[in-house]
Motif scaffolding. Sequence first.
Motif, PDB file in Angstrom:
ATOM      1  N   TYR A 229       0.838  -1.209   0.000  1.00  0.00           N
ATOM      2  CA  TYR A 229       0.000   0.000   0.000  1.00  0.00           C
ATOM      3  C   TYR A 229       0.869   1.254   0.000  1.00  0.00           C
ATOM      4  O   TYR A 229       0.606   2.215  -0.751  1.00  0.00           O
ATOM      5  N   ILE A 230       1.922   1.245   0.823  1.00  0.00           N
ATOM      6  CA  ILE A 230       2.821   2.399   0.881  1.00  0.00           C
ATOM      7  C   ILE A 230       3.485   2.633  -0.472  1.00  0.00           C
ATOM      8  O   ILE A 230       3.562   3.762  -0.960  1.00  0.00           O
ATOM      9  N   THR A 231       3.942   1.561  -1.099  1.00  0.00           N
ATOM     10  CA  THR A 231       4.641   1.685  -2.384  1.00  0.00           C
ATOM     11  C   THR A 231       3.694   2.118  -3.499  1.00  0.00           C
ATOM     12  O   THR A 231       4.023   3.003  -4.299  1.00  0.00           O
ATOM     13  N   VAL A 232       2.517   1.500  -3.561  1.00  0.00           N
ATOM     14  CA  VAL A 232       1.552   1.830  -4.612  1.00  0.00           C
ATOM     15  C   VAL A 232       1.084   3.275  -4.474  1.00  0.00           C
ATOM     16  O   VAL A 232       0.963   4.005  -5.472  1.00  0.00           O
ATOM     17  N   ARG A 233       0.833   3.688  -3.250  1.00  0.00           N
ATOM     18  CA  ARG A 233       0.392   5.071  -3.027  1.00  0.00           C
ATOM     19  C   ARG A 233       1.481   6.066  -3.433  1.00  0.00           C
ATOM     20  O   ARG A 233       1.175   7.139  -3.978  1.00  0.00           O
ATOM     21  N   ALA A 234       2.735   5.715  -3.187  1.00  0.00           N
ATOM     22  CA  ALA A 234       3.835   6.590  -3.602  1.00  0.00           C
ATOM     23  C   ALA A 234       3.930   6.671  -5.119  1.00  0.00           C
ATOM     24  O   ALA A 234       4.372   7.685  -5.666  1.00  0.00           O
ATOM     25  N   GLY A 235       3.512   5.606  -5.816  1.00  0.00           N
ATOM     26  CA  GLY A 235       3.557   5.609  -7.271  1.00  0.00           C
ATOM     27  C   GLY A 235       2.632   6.641  -7.885  1.00  0.00           C
ATOM     28  O   GLY A 235       2.874   7.116  -9.005  1.00  0.00           O
ATOM     29  N   ILE A 236       1.559   7.003  -7.176  1.00  0.00           N
ATOM     30  CA  ILE A 236       0.627   8.021  -7.694  1.00  0.00           C
ATOM     31  C   ILE A 236       1.330   9.370  -7.813  1.00  0.00           C
ATOM     32  O   ILE A 236       1.110  10.127  -8.755  1.00  0.00           O
ATOM     33  N   ALA A 237       2.188   9.658  -6.815  1.00  0.00           N
ATOM     34  CA  ALA A 237       2.958  10.914  -6.832  1.00  0.00           C
ATOM     35  C   ALA A 237       4.389  10.627  -7.274  1.00  0.00           C
ATOM     36  O   ALA A 237       5.360  11.051  -6.632  1.00  0.00           O
ATOM     37  N   LEU A 238       4.538   9.908  -8.366  1.00  0.00           N
ATOM     38  CA  LEU A 238       5.854   9.467  -8.823  1.00  0.00           C
ATOM     39  C   LEU A 238       6.770  10.641  -9.137  1.00  0.00           C
ATOM     40  O   LEU A 238       7.979  10.576  -8.891  1.00  0.00           O
ATOM     41  N   GLY A 239       6.202  11.708  -9.652  1.00  0.00           N
ATOM     42  CA  GLY A 239       7.021  12.867 -10.003  1.00  0.00           C
ATOM     43  C   GLY A 239       7.644  13.544  -8.801  1.00  0.00           C
ATOM     44  O   GLY A 239       8.678  14.209  -8.918  1.00  0.00           O
ATOM     45  N   GLU A 240       7.028  13.401  -7.614  1.00  0.00           N
ATOM     46  CA  GLU A 240       7.546  14.041  -6.410  1.00  0.00           C
ATOM     47  C   GLU A 240       8.532  13.164  -5.652  1.00  0.00           C
ATOM     48  O   GLU A 240       9.201  13.631  -4.727  1.00  0.00           O
ATOM     49  N   LEU A 241       8.629  11.888  -6.025  1.00  0.00           N
ATOM     50  CA  LEU A 241       9.507  10.964  -5.316  1.00  0.00           C
ATOM     51  C   LEU A 241      10.953  11.186  -5.765  1.00  0.00           C
ATOM     52  O   LEU A 241      11.269  11.101  -6.945  1.00  0.00           O
ATOM     53  N   LYS A 242      11.840  11.457  -4.797  1.00  0.00           N
ATOM     54  CA  LYS A 242      13.230  11.750  -5.124  1.00  0.00           C
ATOM     55  C   LYS A 242      14.121  10.512  -5.059  1.00  0.00           C
ATOM     56  O   LYS A 242      15.098  10.414  -5.793  1.00  0.00           O
ATOM     57  N   SER A 243      13.786   9.592  -4.167  1.00  0.00           N
ATOM     58  CA  SER A 243      14.599   8.390  -4.000  1.00  0.00           C
ATOM     59  C   SER A 243      13.731   7.257  -3.481  1.00  0.00           C
ATOM     60  O   SER A 243      12.738   7.498  -2.781  1.00  0.00           O
ATOM     61  N   VAL A 244      14.103   6.030  -3.816  1.00  0.00           N
ATOM     62  CA  VAL A 244      13.374   4.866  -3.307  1.00  0.00           C
ATOM     63  C   VAL A 244      13.484   4.783  -1.797  1.00  0.00           C
ATOM     64  O   VAL A 244      12.573   4.295  -1.109  1.00  0.00           O
ATOM     65  N   LYS A 245      14.585   5.278  -1.245  1.00  0.00           N
ATOM     66  CA  LYS A 245      14.780   5.244   0.206  1.00  0.00           C
ATOM     67  C   LYS A 245      13.735   6.091   0.936  1.00  0.00           C
ATOM     68  O   LYS A 245      13.463   5.856   2.114  1.00  0.00           O
ATOM     69  N   ASP A 246      13.168   7.078   0.229  1.00  0.00           N
ATOM     70  CA  ASP A 246      12.154   7.932   0.853  1.00  0.00           C
ATOM     71  C   ASP A 246      10.866   7.176   1.159  1.00  0.00           C
ATOM     72  O   ASP A 246      10.040   7.653   1.943  1.00  0.00           O
ATOM     73  N   LEU A 247      10.689   6.010   0.533  1.00  0.00           N
ATOM     74  CA  LEU A 247       9.468   5.228   0.781  1.00  0.00           C
ATOM     75  C   LEU A 247       9.393   4.748   2.221  1.00  0.00           C
ATOM     76  O   LEU A 247       8.314   4.645   2.805  1.00  0.00           O
ATOM     77  N   TYR A 248      10.550   4.410   2.788  1.00  0.00           N
ATOM     78  CA  TYR A 248      10.572   3.817   4.128  1.00  0.00           C
ATOM     79  C   TYR A 248      11.409   4.694   5.055  1.00  0.00           C
ATOM     80  O   TYR A 248      12.533   4.358   5.422  1.00  0.00           O
ATOM     81  N   ASP A 249      10.809   5.830   5.420  1.00  0.00           N
ATOM     82  CA  ASP A 249      11.447   6.696   6.394  1.00  0.00           C
ATOM     83  C   ASP A 249      11.175   6.172   7.805  1.00  0.00           C
ATOM     84  O   ASP A 249      10.553   5.115   7.986  1.00  0.00           O
ATOM     85  N   LEU A 250      11.644   6.882   8.802  1.00  0.00           N
ATOM     86  CA  LEU A 250      11.525   6.422  10.188  1.00  0.00           C
ATOM     87  C   LEU A 250      10.066   6.255  10.610  1.00  0.00           C
ATOM     88  O   LEU A 250       9.701   5.262  11.262  1.00  0.00           O
ATOM     89  N   LYS A 251       9.219   7.188  10.209  1.00  0.00           N
ATOM     90  CA  LYS A 251       7.803   7.126  10.566  1.00  0.00           C
ATOM     91  C   LYS A 251       7.148   5.866   9.970  1.00  0.00           C
ATOM     92  O   LYS A 251       6.372   5.180  10.650  1.00  0.00           O
ATOM     93  N   THR A 252       7.454   5.580   8.735  1.00  0.00           N
ATOM     94  CA  THR A 252       6.886   4.394   8.071  1.00  0.00           C
ATOM     95  C   THR A 252       7.371   3.115   8.726  1.00  0.00           C
ATOM     96  O   THR A 252       6.595   2.180   8.952  1.00  0.00           O
ATOM     97  N   LEU A 253       8.661   3.057   9.061  1.00  0.00           N
ATOM     98  CA  LEU A 253       9.212   1.866   9.699  1.00  0.00           C
ATOM     99  C   LEU A 253       8.598   1.627  11.070  1.00  0.00           C
ATOM    100  O   LEU A 253       8.295   0.483  11.437  1.00  0.00           O
ATOM    101  N   VAL A 254       8.410   2.691  11.821  1.00  0.00           N
ATOM    102  CA  VAL A 254       7.775   2.565  13.139  1.00  0.00           C
ATOM    103  C   VAL A 254       6.348   2.034  12.999  1.00  0.00           C
ATOM    104  O   VAL A 254       5.922   1.154  13.766  1.00  0.00           O
ATOM    105  N   MET A 255       5.626   2.526  12.001  1.00  0.00           N
ATOM    106  CA  MET A 255       4.266   2.059  11.781  1.00  0.00           C
ATOM    107  C   MET A 255       4.235   0.580  11.408  1.00  0.00           C
ATOM    108  O   MET A 255       3.410  -0.195  11.900  1.00  0.00           O
TER     109      MET A 255
END
Length: 276
Positions: A229-255
């Motif tokens: 879900y996190i990855t697919v949702r990020a794909g909608i805003a693909l133009g704003e994504l700077k790096s694949v590492k941004d998908l799993y920041d600290l907040k996402t990992l904690v969740m």
Amino acid sequence: MAAPRSVVVEAGSWVLDRDEEKNSDSPSEKKLKADRFPLSRWEFAAALGVFLVFSTGLMCIYLTMPAAEYELLKLPRTLSDLRSLKDHLAIYAQSHPAKFILGYCSTYIFMQTFMIPGTIFMSLLAGALFGVVRGLFLVVFNATAGASSCYFLSKLIGRPIVNWLWPEKLRYFQSEIAKRREKLLNYMLFLRVTPSLPNLFINLASPIVDIPFHIFFLATLVGLVPASYITVRAGIALGELKSVKDLYDLKTLVMLFLIGSILLLPAILKRKRVYE
């Protein structure tokens, strides 16, 4: 007569010592054996046969698709590759949706089965082309099908490969599975939801440590939903994504670890009651 007998005995012992030296491996020889390719000939032939069957099927699908600029159809390795591929495929997916989905699913399952890196870009592409709901369904379906295919391939030839690549990790995984046999589904769900162990390792090692397929399948089907879900949702805003590492920041990992801990809670409570 005693002297010749002594000479014979000494000569015999010398021959035995030489034979033992030949049979014993030096540390360098042992290292060379450990570094050898882990598959036997029949295992390599079986793996190659499965690979060729998948490749032939994928090529048939590729060749029967409508005419397109085939040089642009390549597996993305960077976000810039993915953006250009998405722009090229957007119209194609709208005009030939059934054939496009068939090609997409075949490619995703092929990559997942044979451990080819880049499925995260395929998940982002699903979000960019199909939105959250349809994209999530496609990703979870393909990831589960590919992981299941990898499970059975590993059951056929995986043991020497995993022992060769991750011997320590395999022993740790085996001990953890042995301790959690009664609540194995909860533990597998925890592993799938959280990045505790790589999904590639879980796919390969599960049949080796005797995880039943129905538990593996259910844990994969359910456990991959949050990260997908996190990855697919990020794909909608693909133009704003700077790096694949941004998908799993600290907040996402904690969740993700919080969700995994909730799934693991029944096993922890049961163990506590047993100790009491």
